[in-house]
Design an enzyme around this catalytic site. Structure first.
Site, mmCIF file in Angstrom:
data_model
loop_
_atom_site.group_PDB
_atom_site.id
_atom_site.type_symbol
_atom_site.label_atom_id
_atom_site.label_comp_id
_atom_site.label_asym_id
_atom_site.label_seq_id
_atom_site.Cartn_x
_atom_site.Cartn_y
_atom_site.Cartn_z
ATOM 1 C CG ASP A 49 29.390 18.713 -23.355
ATOM 2 O OD1 ASP A 49 30.449 18.798 -24.382
ATOM 3 O OD2 ASP A 49 29.249 20.025 -22.850
ATOM 4 C CG ASN A 51 33.179 20.315 -26.601
ATOM 5 O OD1 ASN A 51 31.877 20.320 -25.727
ATOM 6 N ND2 ASN A 51 33.284 21.609 -27.752
ATOM 7 C CG ASP A 53 29.532 21.518 -26.511
ATOM 8 O OD1 ASP A 53 28.851 20.800 -25.891
ATOM 9 O OD2 ASP A 53 29.239 21.701 -28.102
ATOM 10 C CG ASP A 57 32.357 16.410 -26.835
ATOM 11 O OD1 ASP A 57 33.088 15.346 -26.258
ATOM 12 O OD2 ASP A 57 31.817 17.034 -26.375
ATOM 13 C CG ASP A 227 17.843 4.869 -38.428
ATOM 14 O OD1 ASP A 227 17.248 4.864 -37.723
ATOM 15 O OD2 ASP A 227 16.989 4.994 -39.515
ATOM 16 C CD GLU A 287 14.875 1.121 -36.341
ATOM 17 O OE1 GLU A 287 14.085 1.573 -35.431
ATOM 18 O OE2 GLU A 287 15.023 2.249 -37.133
HETATM 19 C C1 NOJ Z 1 14.890 4.827 -36.790
HETATM 20 C C2 NOJ Z 1 15.462 5.547 -35.075
HETATM 21 O O1 NOJ Z 1 16.318 4.803 -34.322
HETATM 22 C C3 NOJ Z 1 14.790 6.979 -34.273
HETATM 23 O O2 NOJ Z 1 15.467 7.750 -33.552
HETATM 24 C C4 NOJ Z 1 14.694 7.970 -35.921
HETATM 25 O O3 NOJ Z 1 13.652 9.501 -35.511
HETATM 26 C C5 NOJ Z 1 13.978 7.061 -36.995
HETATM 27 N N1 NOJ Z 1 14.461 6.150 -36.745
HETATM 28 C C6 NOJ Z 1 14.093 7.698 -38.143
HETATM 29 O O4 NOJ Z 1 15.413 7.901 -38.501
HETATM 30 CA CA CA Z 2 30.639 18.441 -26.465
#
Ligand code: NOJ
Ligand code: CA
Length: 565
Positions: A49, A51, A53, A57, A227, A287
């Site tokens: 992090d 900044n 918060d 980032d 994903d 994935e």
């Molecule tokens: C797989 C991602 O790794 C996971 O973190 C996410 O919740 C689901 N796909 C939905 O996008």
């Molecule tokens: Ca931050």
């Protein structure tokens, strides 16, 4: 005439990324950059992090490039940092071509990209293909009326018999259909209702999403982690999934997702995406949750024209230190025909330190597991914090849970917060991650388990990772050698060779809590040497050469040595 033709070809070659494409091997074996690279997953909320918060980032990541380089990382995969309502912590994207202000700006991204390039580190973005956020302008438009130009960009359906269109359940709990009162139809979401599925049968969706990849390639990214890739398409006839007895952890019916996952149409999209990736010397990481190697094989493509790097999660789901199980799994993946991709942990699964640890020897076991997956033939994808032996820090009260699936499934499903806690940099408050309040709590163990302390300790998990990564970058057998299992009937010790020309690296991993004696006859593999020259070991008498007729192994120890012909 000929000269001007040659000049034209050279000019086009310079301009056209296609020519800078996959056909640029990094070694005599024809391997590509991603086959020699070590990848490292960064969950940006939790890495650094800048900044204060409480949320990591992009500038935080940039400030740690020296660390990553000296660790031995060649590419970072940043999980989604696009604008998002953060219902699924970034996996609900509301704009694919921007950076969420909590992570910085596009200018910060460009600076990070440039600095990473100077460090020899490539950037992989996360491509959330299956769904957008319900706050994405496409979906806002789509749900505005049945006649919206974007209506058909998502999966809208009438109900059946005054109920949902079919029996599909969301993998995050409840029906996969949500009723929209305004337009009188249901929309489909494999994940949360705030993550409506895109309609990949619509060519406009296809084109818009492909344009997103081109946009990031132009910004210099070296590829994408795709994903939930198996969820892109659904059965045209919308048939009910078969139901098994019992309930899942959310109390929903247990379904076989045969009509809403892994449809053959996925592979058409992957082949198209690969063409664009090849034009940009880029890599596609999948994935890919697969039940067996034959399923995994499909993701490489029949003609190796789909994903270069489908992740082998079957390896990560070997649930105990069993040489037999790892042997079986490694051999199956190794013979699948593609380049293996090994993963131990990520932001969706409990950290490997906890999964394999026995509570007493976790440090030794963390080194053992690192030695396994960093010496196999294939590309490893590390998860931030794994290299220091970070543990899960699971919430103990429901009210502390941030990940919605932990709130829905509590207490059986505690969600994924535990494996997403801040990176532990030093022993100052909040492990040096932030001077604000971290979005997730740091476990007390950070006082000892942190980068600064482990850099000072030659016997730390971090030093073992550094040594292993240095070795795999310089050793040809570890980069390019074949995987050859040896001593396959040993129930306690997992051993294999990485054989390259006249040399081989012998890896010996004692997966048991007892000392073991092992001997090797490597003559059938063409190696008559009586001993190995030690490259790396966790044993106390580490400097000795390893006798191949009588190698003594301490509990959970590692021996890595070179044998010659
Ligand atoms: C797989 C991602 O790794 C996971 O973190 C996410 O919740 C689901 N796909 C939905 O996008
Ligand atoms: Ca931050």
């Amino acid at each position: 005439m000929l000269r001007s033709f040659v000049a034209l070809v050279l000019f086009v070659a310079g301009l056209c990324p296609m020519v800078r494409s996959q056909r640029q091997p990094v070694d005599a074996e024809g391997h590509q950059w991603w086959q020699h690279a070590v990848f490292y997953e960064i969950y940006p909320r939790s890495f650094m992090d800048s900044n204060n918060d409480g949320i990591g980032d992009l500038n935080g990541i940039a400030s740690k490039l020296d660390y990553l380089k000296s660790l031995g990382v060649d590419a970072i995969w940043i999980t989604p940092c696009y604008p998002s309502p953060q219902v699924d912590f970034g996996y609900d994207v509301s704009d694919y071509e921007n950076i969420d202000p909590m992570y910085g700006t596009l200018a910060d991204f460009d600076r990070l990209e440039k600095a990473a390039e100077q460090h020899g580190i490539r950037i992989i973005m996360d491509f959330v293909m299956n769904h957008t956020s319900d706050q994405h302008p496409w979906f806002i438009d789509s749900r505005s009326s049945r006649t919206s130009a974007k209506r058909n960009w998502y999966m809208w359906h009438d109900g059946k018999d005054s109920a949902e269109p079919n029996n599909w359940v969301s993998t995050f709990g409840g029906s996969a259909w949500t009723w929209d009162a305004k337009t009188g139809q249901y929309f489909y979401h494999y994940f949360y209702p705030q993550q409506p599925d895109l309609n990949w049968r619509n060519p406009m969706v296809h084109d818009a999403m492909f344009d997103v990849t081109r946009w990031w390639y132009r910004r210099g990214v070296a590829g994408f982690r795709l994903d939930a890739v198996d969820t892109l398409f659904e059965d045209r006839e919308m048939r009910d999934n078969p139901v098994q007895p019992g309930k899942d952890k959310f109390g929903d019916p247990v379904e076989e997702n045969i009509y809403n996952t892994k449809l053959p149409e996925v592979h058409v999209v992957l082949r198209d995406l690969r063409k664009v990736a090849d034009q940009n010397n880029a890599v596609l990481i999948g994935e890919t949750w697969t039940k067996d190697v034959s399923e995994l094989k499909q993701y490489y493509g029949e003609h190796s024209d789909e994903l270069q790097m489908p992740m082998d999660f079957m390896f990560a789901t070997v649930d105990r230190l069993s040489p037999a199980e790892f042997r079986r799994q490694i051999a199956a993946v190794d013979s699948a025909g593609g380049w293996p991709v090994f993963v131990l942990s990520n932001h969706d699964i409990v950290r490997s330190y906890v999964r394999y640890g026995d509570g007493k020897n976790n440090q030794a076991i963390a080194k053992l597991m690192a030695s396994l997956y960093l010496t196999l033939r294939g590309t490893p994808i590390m998860y931030y914090g794994e290299e220091i032996g970070m543990e899960n820090n699971d919430p103990v009260r429901k009210e502390d849970v941030k990940d919605p699936i932990g709130r829905v499934g509590w207490p059986e499903e505690k969600g994924r917060d535990g494996e997403r806690t801040p990176m532990q940099w030093d022993d100052s408050p909040n492990a040096g991650f932030t001077r604000g309040t971290p979005w997730l709590p740091v476990p007390l163990s950070y006082k000892a388990v942190n980068v600064a302390s482990e850099l000072k300790d030659p016997s730390s998990v971090l030093q073992m990772y550094r040594s292993l990564l240095a070795l795999r970058h310089e050793n040809r057998a570890l980069l390019d050698g074949d995987y050859v299992a040896v001593n396959e009937s040993d129930a306690n010790v997992l051993s294999y060779l990485r054989r390259y020309k006249n040399e081989a690296v012998l890896v010996v991993l004692n997966m048991s809590s007892q000392s073991q004696q092992v001997s090797f006859d490597l003559a059938p593999q063409g190696f008559n040497a009586k001993s190995a020259r030690t490259l790396l070991t966790t044993m106390a008498d580490g400097s000795k050469a390893g006798s191949l007729s009588h190698l003594s192994l301490e509990p959970f120890s590692v021996y890595i040595g070179v044998v010659s012909k």
